[in-house]
Write an enzyme that holds these catalytic residues in place. Structure first.
Site, PDB file in Angstrom:
ATOM      1  N   HIS A 135       0.838  -1.191   0.000  1.00 56.92           N
ATOM      2  CA  HIS A 135       0.000   0.000   0.000  1.00 56.92           C
ATOM      3  C   HIS A 135       0.871   1.238   0.000  1.00 56.92           C
ATOM      4  CE1 HIS A 135      -3.491   2.505   0.741  1.00 56.92           C
ATOM      5  NE2 HIS A 135      -2.759   3.166   1.605  1.00 56.92           N
ATOM      6  N   ASP A 166     -15.489   3.329   7.801  1.00 58.70           N
ATOM      7  CA  ASP A 166     -14.381   4.219   7.421  1.00 58.70           C
ATOM      8  C   ASP A 166     -14.861   5.251   6.415  1.00 58.70           C
ATOM      9  OD1 ASP A 166     -11.592   5.136   7.024  1.00 58.70           O
ATOM     10  OD2 ASP A 166     -11.920   4.299   5.030  1.00 58.70           O
ATOM     11  N   ARG A 219     -14.796  13.564   8.531  1.00 62.04           N
ATOM     12  CA  ARG A 219     -13.489  14.178   8.826  1.00 62.04           C
ATOM     13  C   ARG A 219     -13.120  15.206   7.765  1.00 62.04           C
ATOM     14  NH1 ARG A 219      -9.842   9.305   8.527  1.00 62.04           N
ATOM     15  NH2 ARG A 219      -8.202  10.866   8.703  1.00 62.04           N
ATOM     16  N   SER A 254      -7.715   4.265   9.486  1.00 52.87           N
ATOM     17  CA  SER A 254      -8.489   4.271   8.246  1.00 52.87           C
ATOM     18  C   SER A 254      -7.798   3.413   7.176  1.00 52.87           C
ATOM     19  CB  SER A 254      -8.634   5.724   7.767  1.00 52.87           C
ATOM     20  OG  SER A 254      -9.032   5.789   6.419  1.00 52.87           O
ATOM     21  N   LYS A 258      -8.828  -0.786   5.835  1.00 52.20           N
ATOM     22  CA  LYS A 258      -9.080  -1.208   4.460  1.00 52.20           C
ATOM     23  C   LYS A 258      -8.136  -2.340   4.049  1.00 52.20           C
ATOM     24  CE  LYS A 258      -9.212   3.205   3.583  1.00 52.20           C
ATOM     25  NZ  LYS A 258      -9.387   4.583   3.146  1.00 52.20           N
TER      26      LYS A 258
HETATM   27  N1  URA Z   1      -6.147   7.824   3.212  1.00 53.72           N
HETATM   28  C1  URA Z   1      -7.046   7.047   3.846  1.00 53.72           C
HETATM   29  O1  URA Z   1      -7.394   5.986   3.355  1.00 53.72           O
HETATM   30  N2  URA Z   1      -7.549   7.458   5.011  1.00 53.72           N
HETATM   31  C2  URA Z   1      -7.197   8.605   5.594  1.00 53.72           C
HETATM   32  O2  URA Z   1      -7.687   8.923   6.650  1.00 53.72           O
HETATM   33  C3  URA Z   1      -6.270   9.428   4.922  1.00 53.72           C
HETATM   34  C4  URA Z   1      -5.763   9.001   3.741  1.00 53.72           C
END
Ligand code: URA
Ligand code: CA
Length: 431
Positions: free
Chosen positions: A80, A159, A166, A181, A185
């Site tokens: 990632h 999320d 946010r 976050s 994922k």
């Molecule tokens: N990328 C994400 O997936 N989440 C965040 O909070 C910030 C960047």
């Protein structure tokens, strides 16, 4: 919820049950946005403990479906990146490690804002389909070690909901919230091990080494606490990666790199990420050995052959590998000349990424339509010499020509009289 906001405001630690309560009730619309906003702001100021982060990530994961990759043989390793400009590494790393028998079952996102997405890049290959059924996805990974799909399942809806909130309450920029976050994922996507590339610099979320290190080590801890072997590198995102920024342009650059003719920075970063993946998957006894094996897949032609098979297996025209002119091509190639002679000392990744997005290579909103052909081709990178009236870059454009675009690209470059060393590519490795 008032008591829980007060608790976080006073910098006390939440229990497992409290975090479960907050996320579950929020998902059932039983806690209003304004209370979650206040809670997120309290986290912004007071951060979270490692335990709280582990609980929060778990609650986010549990809010939706999780990919079950147990029918895939071998150790599944995912990578990632926290998002950069011209970062084509997934398209290189995935076939590289698959060539050594490491299964890559990757779910990738679309791009948003000035950072590109792997799915958009793949979709610039004529015919390529990122919408596979789960059973076909798993079948392809077992058969040839590699498949990449877009986000089809309902992963981590909590999320998504929290992130949207946010975004409008100035609480995106919080390391515990970013780390949980991202990790939610990745954990929901089902791999056994995870290699994280945390970007640092003008074109990245993280602008200081301290904050990048903090984000990287927070994510590594969360991963380990969820029984995923996890490590992170911190890599440079002051200037774009490689020379190409744009979807088809980056596919072309990935093809060149897999053939052994890629830009040095892109090749090196890809090899570093890939070597940790191979090592984590137990296909090499050291990272160094993995790197030797990976270089061999490039020189023997195995890597590009794997990429070709992968494209064909997902419906794409795999002859693009031998003939890159079959990729979408923009109508105009417009040079941007240097106004002075000297050495390139900086190229603003943020500015270049933003211009590429405005040209149509990226999305300004979730519903923007991508033009696969457009983008920016750099001709000079940091450390290189440029003469007056020599091209710094070429714009690849169709009809959409934002005003002042040439001068904006030109001003993304800083030219100085003294030669500057190329940027350091990797700052740190965190286990
Ligand atoms: N990328 C994400 O997936 N989440 C965040 O909070 C910030 C960047
Ligand atoms: Ca690139």
């Amino acid at each position: 919820m008032v008591d829980l906001i007060e608790k976080k405001r006073d910098n006390k630690e939440h229990s497992y049950e409290e975090i479960q309560f907050i996320i579950n009730q929020y998902m059932q619309n039983k806690i209003p946005d304004y209370q979650i906003s206040a809670w997120a702001m309290a986290i912004y100021f007071n951060s979270m403990s490692e335990l709280e982060l582990t609980y929060l990530t778990e609650a986010l994961v549990a809010s939706g479906e999780q990919l079950d990759l147990s029918d895939i043989n071998g150790i599944k390793v995912d990578k990632h990146s926290t998002g950069g400009v011209g970062d084509t590494t997934t398209l290189i790393v995935a076939p590289l490690v698959a060539s050594l028998g490491v299964p890559v079952a990757k779910m990738s996102g679309r791009g948003l804002g000035y950072t590109g997405g792997t799915v958009d890049k793949l979709n610039s290959i004529p015919g390529f389909n990122t919408d596979l059924s789960m059973s076909n996805f798993i079948h392809l990974v077992n058969q040839q070690k590699l498949a990449i799909i877009g986000q089809t399942k309902n992963l981590t809806p909590a999320d998504k909901k929290l992130y949207s909130l946010r975004d409008v309450t100035a609480t995106v920029d919080s390391i515990p919230l970013i780390a949980s976050s991202i990790m939610s994922k990745k954990i929901a996507a089902g791999a056994d091990c995870l290699i994280l590339d945390v970007k640092l610099g003008s074109g990245a979320f993280m602008k200081t080494l301290d904050s990048a290190e903090n984000l990287a080590s927070t994510m590594v801890k969360i991963g380990k606490n969820h029984n995923k072997k996890t490590m992170a590198i911190i890599s440079n995102m002051d200037e774009p990666l490689g020379y190409m920024i744009g979807n088809a342009l980056e596919v072309k650059e990935a093809i060149e790199t897999l053939k052994g003719n890629g830009p040095k920075d892109l090749e090196e970063l890809s090899l570093v990420l890939a070597s940790y993946m191979v090592y984590f998957a137990n296909k090499a006894t050291s990272v160094k050995q993995a790197q030797v094996m990976l270089r061999e897949t490039i020189s023997s032609g195995k890597a590009i052959e794997t990429f070709k098979t992968f494209i064909a297996s997902q419906g794409g025209n795999s002859t693009v590998v031998d003939n890159v002119s079959l990729l979408p091509k923009a109508r105009y190639q417009i040079p941007v000349y240097s106004k002075e002679e000297g050495f390139v000392s900086a190229i603003s990744a943020h500015q270049i990424g933003t211009i590429a997005m405005l040209l149509g290579a990226g999305r300004t909103t979730k519903t923007s339509v991508i033009d696969p052909a457009v983008g920016i081709e750099l001709r000079k990178k940091v450390g290189e010499h440029v003469k007056k009236n020599e091209p710094l870059a070429f714009l690849h454009i169709n009809d959409n020509k934002p005003s002042n675009i040439i001068s904006q690209v030109e001003s993304s470059f800083t030219i100085s009289t003294e030669k500057q060393e190329p940027n350091r590519l990797i700052y740190k490795t965190i286990f």
